[in-house]
Scaffold this active site. Structure first.
Site, PDB file in Angstrom:
ATOM      1  N   TYR A  84       0.819  -1.216   0.000  1.00  0.00           N
ATOM      2  CA  TYR A  84       0.000   0.000   0.000  1.00  0.00           C
ATOM      3  C   TYR A  84       0.853   1.267   0.000  1.00  0.00           C
ATOM      4  O   TYR A  84       0.452   2.284  -0.565  1.00  0.00           O
ATOM      5  CB  TYR A  84      -0.981  -0.013   1.177  1.00  0.00           C
ATOM      6  CG  TYR A  84      -2.187  -0.874   0.883  1.00  0.00           C
ATOM      7  CD1 TYR A  84      -3.148  -0.454  -0.018  1.00  0.00           C
ATOM      8  CD2 TYR A  84      -2.345  -2.114   1.492  1.00  0.00           C
ATOM      9  CE1 TYR A  84      -4.247  -1.247  -0.308  1.00  0.00           C
ATOM     10  CE2 TYR A  84      -3.441  -2.918   1.206  1.00  0.00           C
ATOM     11  CZ  TYR A  84      -4.395  -2.480   0.304  1.00  0.00           C
ATOM     12  OH  TYR A  84      -5.476  -3.265   0.010  1.00  0.00           O
ATOM     13  N   ASP A  85       2.006   1.216   0.622  1.00  0.00           N
ATOM     14  CA  ASP A  85       2.925   2.352   0.520  1.00  0.00           C
ATOM     15  C   ASP A  85       3.295   2.595  -0.939  1.00  0.00           C
ATOM     16  O   ASP A  85       3.329   3.737  -1.413  1.00  0.00           O
ATOM     17  CB  ASP A  85       4.199   2.084   1.333  1.00  0.00           C
ATOM     18  CG  ASP A  85       4.017   2.399   2.808  1.00  0.00           C
ATOM     19  OD1 ASP A  85       3.934   3.588   3.141  1.00  0.00           O
ATOM     20  OD2 ASP A  85       3.962   1.458   3.608  1.00  0.00           O
TER      21      ASP A  85
END
Length: 215
Positions: free
Chosen positions: A186-187
């Site tokens: 997700y980063d």
């Protein structure tokens, strides 16, 4: 882009990047913001990374390192210049405002409300540079019951159901155990999305639409 030109000694000069002439102030830390900024740097933008003096971005010493500098920090902060500024001090805040006058983009991933308390939120920066592209990154949005919560990759993996769906794809012996996707997915997705949003905003500004606060 135009082809590279050779100088009088036969050395090929590199062509300018697509974002040549764009200045970015990277006030972010860890992965999501710095990775978005490095994408812009790789495309030719002049990125100035602003870090706390003394210890800098915490990722500097995370994991495998050489000469005190970690591999992941080097990877997502290449092609940047670095400046240590204490954002909690009025003099430091003024330095950022002075830099913002000639900047095109500001990236930050502080929790909502933090930059307003420092006098470095969108409205404060817009007052001195109306054409600024201001790109905050946060996990839960800027309003709502979870807006001011700290958010990390594993939190979003849990809330989104990815850990549950990932564990379901494992062997029967691990069927009831939640499993993370171990690539801070997700980063990375956030970084790509933020970089695309920033370049779209820069394009819109070139079309005469002015600066904007990317939400």
């Amino acid at each position: 882009e135009e082809p590279s030109q050779n100088d009088s000694n036969g050395v090929q000069e590199p062509t300018a990047g697509a974002l040549d002439g764009v200045r970015v102030l990277d006030l972010s830390a860890v992965v999501s913001g710095p990775m978005a900024a490095v994408i812009l740097a790789d495309q030719g933008a002049d990125v100035i990374k602003i870090e706390p003096p003394g210890w800098g971005d915490g990722v500097r010493s995370l994991g495998a390192s050489r000469n005190g500098l970690s591999a992941i920090f080097s990877l997502i902060n290449r092609n940047k210049r670095s400046l240590g500024i204490n954002l909690k001090h009025p003099a430091g805040q003024q330095i950022v405002k002075d830099l913002a006058k000639s900047a095109d983009v500001i990236i930050q991933n502080y929790r909502p409300g933090k930059m307003a308390r420092l006098g470095l939120d969108y409205d404060s920066i817009k007052a001195i540079n109306p054409d600024i592209i201001y790109a905050p990154i946060n996990g839960m949005g800027e309003i709502g019951p979870y807006a001011e919560q700290k958010v990390y990759d594993y939190v979003i993996q849990g809330l989104s159901g990815v850990m549950d769906s990932h564990s379901a794809s494992q062997s029967a012996t691990h069927a009831n155990k939640l499993e993370m996707v171990r690539t801070i997915i997700y980063d990375k997705v956030t970084s790509l999305t933020a970089a695309q949003g920033i370049t779209a905003a820069l394009f819109a500004r070139e079309r005469g639409r002015g600066g904007q606060h990317i939400m």
